[in-house]
Design a protein around this motif. Sequence first.
Motif, PDB file in Angstrom:
ATOM      1  N   GLN A  75      46.054  40.548  48.742  1.00 31.38           N
ATOM      2  CA  GLN A  75      46.845  39.918  49.799  1.00 31.38           C
ATOM      3  C   GLN A  75      46.889  38.415  49.530  1.00 31.38           C
ATOM      4  O   GLN A  75      45.896  37.825  49.118  1.00 31.38           O
ATOM      5  CB  GLN A  75      46.222  40.146  51.175  1.00 31.38           C
ATOM      6  N   LYS A  76      48.054  37.843  49.797  1.00 31.18           N
ATOM      7  CA  LYS A  76      48.219  36.396  49.678  1.00 31.18           C
ATOM      8  C   LYS A  76      48.635  35.882  51.047  1.00 31.18           C
ATOM      9  O   LYS A  76      49.673  36.291  51.573  1.00 31.18           O
ATOM     10  CB  LYS A  76      49.285  36.068  48.622  1.00 31.18           C
ATOM     11  N   ASN A  77      47.804  35.038  51.628  1.00 32.05           N
ATOM     12  CA  ASN A  77      48.057  34.484  52.960  1.00 32.05           C
ATOM     13  C   ASN A  77      48.322  35.581  53.990  1.00 32.05           C
ATOM     14  O   ASN A  77      49.207  35.476  54.833  1.00 32.05           O
ATOM     15  CB  ASN A  77      49.200  33.472  52.919  1.00 32.05           C
ATOM     16  N   GLY A  78      47.560  36.684  53.890  1.00 32.80           N
ATOM     17  CA  GLY A  78      47.652  37.762  54.864  1.00 32.80           C
ATOM     18  C   GLY A  78      48.733  38.802  54.609  1.00 32.80           C
ATOM     19  O   GLY A  78      48.829  39.786  55.337  1.00 32.80           O
ATOM     20  N   GLU A  79      49.543  38.624  53.581  1.00 32.39           N
ATOM     21  CA  GLU A  79      50.598  39.585  53.269  1.00 32.39           C
ATOM     22  C   GLU A  79      50.311  40.257  51.938  1.00 32.39           C
ATOM     23  O   GLU A  79      49.839  39.612  50.994  1.00 32.39           O
ATOM     24  CB  GLU A  79      51.962  38.887  53.217  1.00 32.39           C
ATOM     25  N   GLN A  80      50.629  41.548  51.863  1.00 37.10           N
ATOM     26  CA  GLN A  80      50.387  42.310  50.629  1.00 37.10           C
ATOM     27  C   GLN A  80      51.205  41.701  49.493  1.00 37.10           C
ATOM     28  O   GLN A  80      52.418  41.575  49.600  1.00 37.10           O
ATOM     29  CB  GLN A  80      50.759  43.780  50.832  1.00 37.10           C
ATOM     30  N   ALA A  81      50.520  41.311  48.417  1.00 40.14           N
ATOM     31  CA  ALA A  81      51.196  40.689  47.278  1.00 40.14           C
ATOM     32  C   ALA A  81      51.217  41.605  46.064  1.00 40.14           C
ATOM     33  O   ALA A  81      52.141  41.550  45.252  1.00 40.14           O
ATOM     34  CB  ALA A  81      50.507  39.371  46.917  1.00 40.14           C
ATOM     35  N   THR A  83      49.517  45.645  44.603  1.00 40.45           N
ATOM     36  CA  THR A  83      48.647  46.814  44.685  1.00 40.45           C
ATOM     37  C   THR A  83      48.742  47.545  43.358  1.00 40.45           C
ATOM     38  O   THR A  83      49.842  47.859  42.903  1.00 40.45           O
ATOM     39  CB  THR A  83      49.063  47.760  45.825  1.00 40.45           C
ATOM     40  N   THR A 103      50.389  30.902  42.964  1.00 36.47           N
ATOM     41  CA  THR A 103      49.794  30.363  44.192  1.00 36.47           C
ATOM     42  C   THR A 103      49.969  28.853  44.233  1.00 36.47           C
ATOM     43  O   THR A 103      50.342  28.219  43.242  1.00 36.47           O
ATOM     44  CB  THR A 103      48.283  30.664  44.267  1.00 36.47           C
ATOM     45  N   ASP A 107      46.365  28.300  49.353  1.00 31.76           N
ATOM     46  CA  ASP A 107      46.678  29.716  49.567  1.00 31.76           C
ATOM     47  C   ASP A 107      45.393  30.527  49.622  1.00 31.76           C
ATOM     48  O   ASP A 107      44.415  30.216  48.937  1.00 31.76           O
ATOM     49  CB  ASP A 107      47.555  30.274  48.434  1.00 31.76           C
TER      50      ASP A 107
END
Length: 135
Positions: A75-81, A83, A103, A107
Amino acid sequence: MLPQNKSIGPEASLFRTMKALAAFMLLVMLTLPATAHSPAQVSLVYDSQNQSLLVTTTHQVSNPSNHYVYKIAVQKNGEQALTVEYKSQPTTTTFTYNYSINTSKGDVLKVTAYCSIAGSRSAEIIIGEEAKQVV
Protein backbone atom coordinates in the motif's frame (compact mmCIF):
# COMPACT_ATOMS: atom_id res chain seq x y z
CA MET A 1 -20.76 -57.60 39.88
CA LEU A 2 -21.24 -58.01 36.09
CA PRO A 3 -21.12 -61.45 34.56
CA GLN A 4 -17.92 -61.92 32.57
CA ASN A 5 -19.66 -62.54 29.23
CA LYS A 6 -21.62 -59.26 29.25
CA SER A 7 -20.34 -56.34 27.15
CA ILE A 8 -20.64 -52.69 28.07
CA GLY A 9 -23.79 -50.90 26.95
CA PRO A 10 -24.02 -48.75 23.83
CA GLU A 11 -24.03 -45.54 25.92
CA ALA A 12 -20.69 -46.40 27.51
CA SER A 13 -19.23 -47.30 24.13
CA LEU A 14 -20.43 -44.00 22.64
CA PHE A 15 -18.95 -42.12 25.62
CA ARG A 16 -15.55 -43.74 25.07
CA THR A 17 -15.66 -42.91 21.36
CA MET A 18 -16.57 -39.27 22.04
CA LYS A 19 -13.82 -39.02 24.65
CA ALA A 20 -11.25 -40.39 22.19
CA LEU A 21 -12.48 -38.00 19.47
CA ALA A 22 -12.24 -35.02 21.81
CA ALA A 23 -8.69 -35.98 22.79
CA PHE A 24 -7.71 -36.32 19.12
CA MET A 25 -9.21 -32.92 18.22
CA LEU A 26 -7.38 -31.30 21.14
CA LEU A 27 -4.12 -32.79 19.92
CA VAL A 28 -4.74 -31.47 16.39
CA MET A 29 -5.57 -28.00 17.69
CA LEU A 30 -2.42 -27.90 19.81
CA THR A 31 -0.15 -28.88 16.91
CA LEU A 32 -1.74 -26.55 14.34
CA PRO A 33 -0.05 -23.39 15.67
CA ALA A 34 3.32 -25.13 15.43
CA THR A 35 2.84 -25.85 11.73
CA ALA A 36 0.77 -22.84 10.62
CA HIS A 37 2.31 -19.51 11.46
CA SER A 38 2.57 -16.03 10.08
CA PRO A 39 5.88 -14.73 8.75
CA ALA A 40 8.22 -13.91 11.64
CA GLN A 41 9.51 -10.65 10.19
CA VAL A 42 9.09 -8.26 7.28
CA SER A 43 11.87 -5.69 6.70
CA LEU A 44 11.74 -2.85 4.18
CA VAL A 45 14.46 -0.85 2.47
CA TYR A 46 13.62 1.76 -0.14
CA ASP A 47 16.18 2.79 -2.76
CA SER A 48 15.12 6.32 -3.79
CA GLN A 49 17.68 6.53 -6.57
CA ASN A 50 16.33 3.42 -8.34
CA GLN A 51 12.73 3.82 -7.10
CA SER A 52 12.73 0.24 -5.80
CA LEU A 53 11.47 -1.38 -2.62
CA LEU A 54 13.33 -4.34 -1.11
CA VAL A 55 11.05 -6.56 0.98
CA THR A 56 12.91 -9.10 3.12
CA THR A 57 10.65 -11.70 4.71
CA THR A 58 11.51 -14.32 7.31
CA HIS A 59 9.12 -17.28 7.26
CA GLN A 60 10.69 -20.53 8.42
CA VAL A 61 9.08 -23.60 6.84
CA SER A 62 10.11 -27.17 6.15
CA ASN A 63 8.61 -27.36 2.64
CA PRO A 64 8.42 -24.00 0.83
CA SER A 65 6.27 -25.42 -1.97
CA ASN A 66 3.44 -26.37 0.44
CA HIS A 67 3.76 -23.76 3.21
CA TYR A 68 4.93 -20.38 1.95
CA VAL A 69 4.32 -16.65 1.67
CA TYR A 70 1.72 -16.65 -1.08
CA LYS A 71 1.11 -12.91 -1.38
CA ILE A 72 2.91 -9.63 -0.88
CA ALA A 73 0.63 -6.58 -0.83
CA VAL A 74 2.03 -3.04 -0.98
CA GLN A 75 0.00 0.00 0.00
CA LYS A 76 1.15 3.52 -0.77
CA ASN A 77 -0.39 6.24 1.39
CA GLY A 78 -3.21 3.88 2.37
CA GLU A 79 -4.14 2.78 -1.17
CA GLN A 80 -3.31 -0.56 -2.77
CA ALA A 81 -0.33 0.01 -5.08
CA LEU A 82 0.87 -3.51 -5.84
CA THR A 83 -0.13 -7.11 -5.13
CA VAL A 84 2.01 -10.06 -6.19
CA GLU A 85 0.99 -13.69 -5.63
CA TYR A 86 3.39 -16.63 -5.47
CA LYS A 87 3.10 -20.43 -5.68
CA SER A 88 6.06 -21.08 -3.31
CA GLN A 89 8.80 -19.20 -1.49
CA PRO A 90 12.40 -19.26 -2.72
CA THR A 91 14.01 -20.53 0.53
CA THR A 92 13.00 -22.23 3.77
CA THR A 93 13.80 -19.15 5.89
CA THR A 94 14.62 -15.61 4.71
CA PHE A 95 14.22 -14.20 1.21
CA THR A 96 14.04 -10.81 -0.50
CA TYR A 97 11.84 -9.52 -3.32
CA ASN A 98 12.50 -6.29 -5.24
CA TYR A 99 9.56 -4.18 -6.47
CA SER A 100 9.61 -1.05 -8.61
CA ILE A 101 7.44 1.66 -7.07
CA ASN A 102 7.66 5.42 -7.52
CA THR A 103 7.52 7.49 -4.34
CA SER A 104 8.18 10.95 -3.00
CA LYS A 105 9.66 11.95 0.34
CA GLY A 106 7.05 11.51 3.06
CA ASP A 107 5.07 8.77 1.26
CA VAL A 108 4.07 5.85 3.49
CA LEU A 109 4.58 2.32 2.16
CA LYS A 110 2.98 -0.54 4.07
CA VAL A 111 3.80 -4.10 3.04
CA THR A 112 1.94 -7.19 4.21
CA ALA A 113 3.25 -10.73 3.66
CA TYR A 114 0.55 -13.45 3.80
CA CYS A 115 1.19 -17.09 4.77
CA SER A 116 -0.47 -19.74 2.58
CA ILE A 117 -1.79 -21.52 5.69
CA ALA A 118 -2.46 -18.86 8.31
CA GLY A 119 -1.48 -15.38 9.34
CA SER A 120 0.29 -12.34 8.00
CA ARG A 121 2.90 -9.80 9.07
CA SER A 122 3.25 -6.17 8.05
CA ALA A 123 5.87 -3.44 8.10
CA GLU A 124 5.80 0.15 6.96
CA ILE A 125 8.29 2.76 5.95
CA ILE A 126 7.99 6.48 5.51
CA ILE A 127 10.16 7.46 2.57
CA GLY A 128 13.13 9.33 3.98
CA GLU A 129 12.85 7.63 7.41
CA GLU A 130 13.65 4.22 8.98
CA ALA A 131 11.28 1.28 8.50
CA LYS A 132 9.19 0.00 11.41
CA GLN A 133 7.51 -3.33 12.09
CA VAL A 134 3.71 -3.29 12.21
CA VAL A 135 1.99 -6.27 13.80
